[in-house]
Motif scaffolding. Structure first.
Motif, PDB file in Angstrom:
ATOM      1  N   MET A 119       0.844  -1.184   0.000  1.00 44.38           N
ATOM      2  CA  MET A 119       0.000   0.000   0.000  1.00 44.38           C
ATOM      3  C   MET A 119       0.887   1.244   0.000  1.00 44.38           C
ATOM      4  N   ALA A 120       0.565   2.191  -0.828  1.00 43.34           N
ATOM      5  CA  ALA A 120       1.352   3.422  -0.924  1.00 43.34           C
ATOM      6  C   ALA A 120       1.139   4.285   0.313  1.00 43.34           C
ATOM      7  N   ALA A 121       2.179   4.982   0.695  1.00 45.31           N
ATOM      8  CA  ALA A 121       2.090   5.889   1.845  1.00 45.31           C
ATOM      9  C   ALA A 121       1.171   7.052   1.498  1.00 45.31           C
ATOM     10  N   HIS A 122       0.502   7.547   2.499  1.00 51.07           N
ATOM     11  CA  HIS A 122      -0.390   8.688   2.297  1.00 51.07           C
ATOM     12  C   HIS A 122       0.427   9.907   1.867  1.00 51.07           C
ATOM     13  N   ARG A 123      -0.094  10.715   0.995  1.00 53.67           N
ATOM     14  CA  ARG A 123       0.694  11.832   0.469  1.00 53.67           C
ATOM     15  C   ARG A 123       1.020  12.900   1.510  1.00 53.67           C
ATOM     16  N   ILE A 124       0.241  12.967   2.602  1.00 56.65           N
ATOM     17  CA  ILE A 124       0.556  13.964   3.641  1.00 56.65           C
ATOM     18  C   ILE A 124       1.917  13.658   4.263  1.00 56.65           C
ATOM     19  N   PHE A 125       2.339  12.389   4.269  1.00 57.12           N
ATOM     20  CA  PHE A 125       3.611  12.015   4.873  1.00 57.12           C
ATOM     21  C   PHE A 125       4.779  12.713   4.185  1.00 57.12           C
ATOM     22  N   SER A 126       4.691  12.888   2.873  1.00 57.20           N
ATOM     23  CA  SER A 126       5.785  13.512   2.117  1.00 57.20           C
ATOM     24  C   SER A 126       5.545  15.003   1.851  1.00 57.20           C
ATOM     25  N   THR A 127       4.474  15.542   2.408  1.00 60.46           N
ATOM     26  CA  THR A 127       4.185  16.966   2.279  1.00 60.46           C
ATOM     27  C   THR A 127       5.046  17.736   3.269  1.00 60.46           C
ATOM     28  N   SER A 128       5.542  18.902   2.857  1.00 65.44           N
ATOM     29  CA  SER A 128       6.356  19.688   3.787  1.00 65.44           C
ATOM     30  C   SER A 128       5.463  20.321   4.853  1.00 65.44           C
ATOM     31  N   LEU A 129       5.951  20.285   6.063  1.00 67.33           N
ATOM     32  CA  LEU A 129       5.240  20.894   7.178  1.00 67.33           C
ATOM     33  C   LEU A 129       5.026  22.378   6.904  1.00 67.33           C
ATOM     34  N   ALA A 130       6.020  23.018   6.298  1.00 69.66           N
ATOM     35  CA  ALA A 130       5.939  24.456   6.029  1.00 69.66           C
ATOM     36  C   ALA A 130       4.793  24.801   5.091  1.00 69.66           C
ATOM     37  N   SER A 131       4.374  23.883   4.242  1.00 67.68           N
ATOM     38  CA  SER A 131       3.278  24.170   3.325  1.00 67.68           C
ATOM     39  C   SER A 131       1.915  24.124   4.018  1.00 67.68           C
ATOM     40  N   VAL A 132       1.818  23.409   5.134  1.00 63.22           N
ATOM     41  CA  VAL A 132       0.561  23.276   5.860  1.00 63.22           C
ATOM     42  C   VAL A 132       0.517  24.205   7.079  1.00 63.22           C
ATOM     43  N   TYR A 133       1.672  24.512   7.627  1.00 64.34           N
ATOM     44  CA  TYR A 133       1.766  25.351   8.830  1.00 64.34           C
ATOM     45  C   TYR A 133       0.970  26.661   8.719  1.00 64.34           C
ATOM     46  N   PRO A 134       1.070  27.404   7.602  1.00 65.18           N
ATOM     47  CA  PRO A 134       0.282  28.648   7.516  1.00 65.18           C
ATOM     48  C   PRO A 134      -1.228  28.403   7.614  1.00 65.18           C
ATOM     49  N   LEU A 135      -1.679  27.237   7.210  1.00 60.83           N
ATOM     50  CA  LEU A 135      -3.099  26.909   7.313  1.00 60.83           C
ATOM     51  C   LEU A 135      -3.498  26.704   8.769  1.00 60.83           C
ATOM     52  N   TYR A 136      -2.623  26.065   9.541  1.00 58.18           N
ATOM     53  CA  TYR A 136      -2.876  25.922  10.978  1.00 58.18           C
ATOM     54  C   TYR A 136      -2.967  27.295  11.634  1.00 58.18           C
ATOM     55  N   VAL A 137      -2.011  28.165  11.316  1.00 59.69           N
ATOM     56  CA  VAL A 137      -1.985  29.510  11.902  1.00 59.69           C
ATOM     57  C   VAL A 137      -3.227  30.296  11.487  1.00 59.69           C
ATOM     58  N   ALA A 138      -3.579  30.234  10.198  1.00 57.77           N
ATOM     59  CA  ALA A 138      -4.751  30.970   9.710  1.00 57.77           C
ATOM     60  C   ALA A 138      -6.023  30.492  10.401  1.00 57.77           C
ATOM     61  N   LYS A 139      -6.145  29.187  10.588  1.00 60.71           N
ATOM     62  CA  LYS A 139      -7.327  28.640  11.264  1.00 60.71           C
ATOM     63  C   LYS A 139      -7.437  29.192  12.680  1.00 60.71           C
ATOM     64  N   ALA A 140      -6.318  29.223  13.382  1.00 61.98           N
ATOM     65  CA  ALA A 140      -6.305  29.743  14.751  1.00 61.98           C
ATOM     66  C   ALA A 140      -6.606  31.239  14.768  1.00 61.98           C
ATOM     67  N   GLU A 141      -5.968  31.988  13.871  1.00 62.08           N
ATOM     68  CA  GLU A 141      -6.137  33.442  13.860  1.00 62.08           C
ATOM     69  C   GLU A 141      -7.554  33.852  13.485  1.00 62.08           C
ATOM     70  N   ARG A 142      -8.217  33.086  12.624  1.00 55.26           N
ATOM     71  CA  ARG A 142      -9.619  33.379  12.273  1.00 55.26           C
ATOM     72  C   ARG A 142     -10.515  33.329  13.499  1.00 55.26           C
ATOM     73  N   LYS A 143     -10.105  32.559  14.476  1.00 49.85           N
ATOM     74  CA  LYS A 143     -10.894  32.407  15.701  1.00 49.85           C
ATOM     75  C   LYS A 143     -10.328  33.215  16.870  1.00 49.85           C
ATOM     76  N   GLY A 144      -9.454  34.181  16.552  1.00 51.64           N
ATOM     77  CA  GLY A 144      -8.931  35.064  17.586  1.00 51.64           C
ATOM     78  C   GLY A 144      -7.765  34.509  18.385  1.00 51.64           C
ATOM     79  N   ARG A 145      -7.168  33.430  17.921  1.00 54.92           N
ATOM     80  CA  ARG A 145      -6.006  32.875  18.604  1.00 54.92           C
ATOM     81  C   ARG A 145      -4.749  33.343  17.873  1.00 54.92           C
ATOM     82  N   THR A 146      -3.569  32.943  18.366  1.00 56.34           N
ATOM     83  CA  THR A 146      -2.334  33.506  17.829  1.00 56.34           C
ATOM     84  C   THR A 146      -1.385  32.436  17.273  1.00 56.34           C
TER      85      THR A 146
END
Length: 119
Positions: A1-28
């Motif tokens: 079975m092939a590894a899930h593509r998130i495993f080879s995704t760079s953390l830096a490409s997803v990190y801004p999405l985590y931050v944006a999600k938090a900031e939309r809700k008033g977090r930092t």
């Protein structure tokens, strides 16, 4: 079975999405970073270096200084799947991170998110 593509995704490409999600809700960004540090044992400098180096999720978790033993206390549903029942260890670590950021965005207090007793 092939590894899930998130495993080879760079953390830096997803990190801004985590931050944006938090900031939309008033977090930092600092609170998001605190979650990353709590979960993986990174300090801020090593977390910043991992982001700058475009480290993949697989390598980020594999090379984490010290995975927090209390992460097993993280329970709940992410993407319709209970995080405590995920069998793939790497996917479970990624979903733990997702769940913590979700809790942050939902307004939970940091001591609850980080599974610490209230002062």
């Amino acid at each position: 079975m092939a590894a899930h593509r998130i495993f080879s995704t760079s953390l830096a490409s997803v990190y801004p999405l985590y931050v944006a999600k938090a900031e939309r809700k008033g977090r930092t960004k600092a609170e998001v970073d605190e979650i990353f540090r709590w979960l993986t044992g990174h300090d801020q400098a090593s977390l910043d270096a991992e982001l700058a180096n475009q480290t993949t999720f697989k390598d980020f978790f594999a090379n984490a200084p010290h995975m927090n033993p209390n992460r097993s206390l993280i329970t709940g549903v992410v993407c319709g799947i209970r995080v405590e029942t995920i069998e793939d260890p790497l996917m479970q670590e990624i979903r733990y991170l997702d769940k913590l950021v979700d809790e942050l965005a939902k307004g939970k207090k940091m001591e609850k998110i980080l599974r610490q007793p209230a002062p």
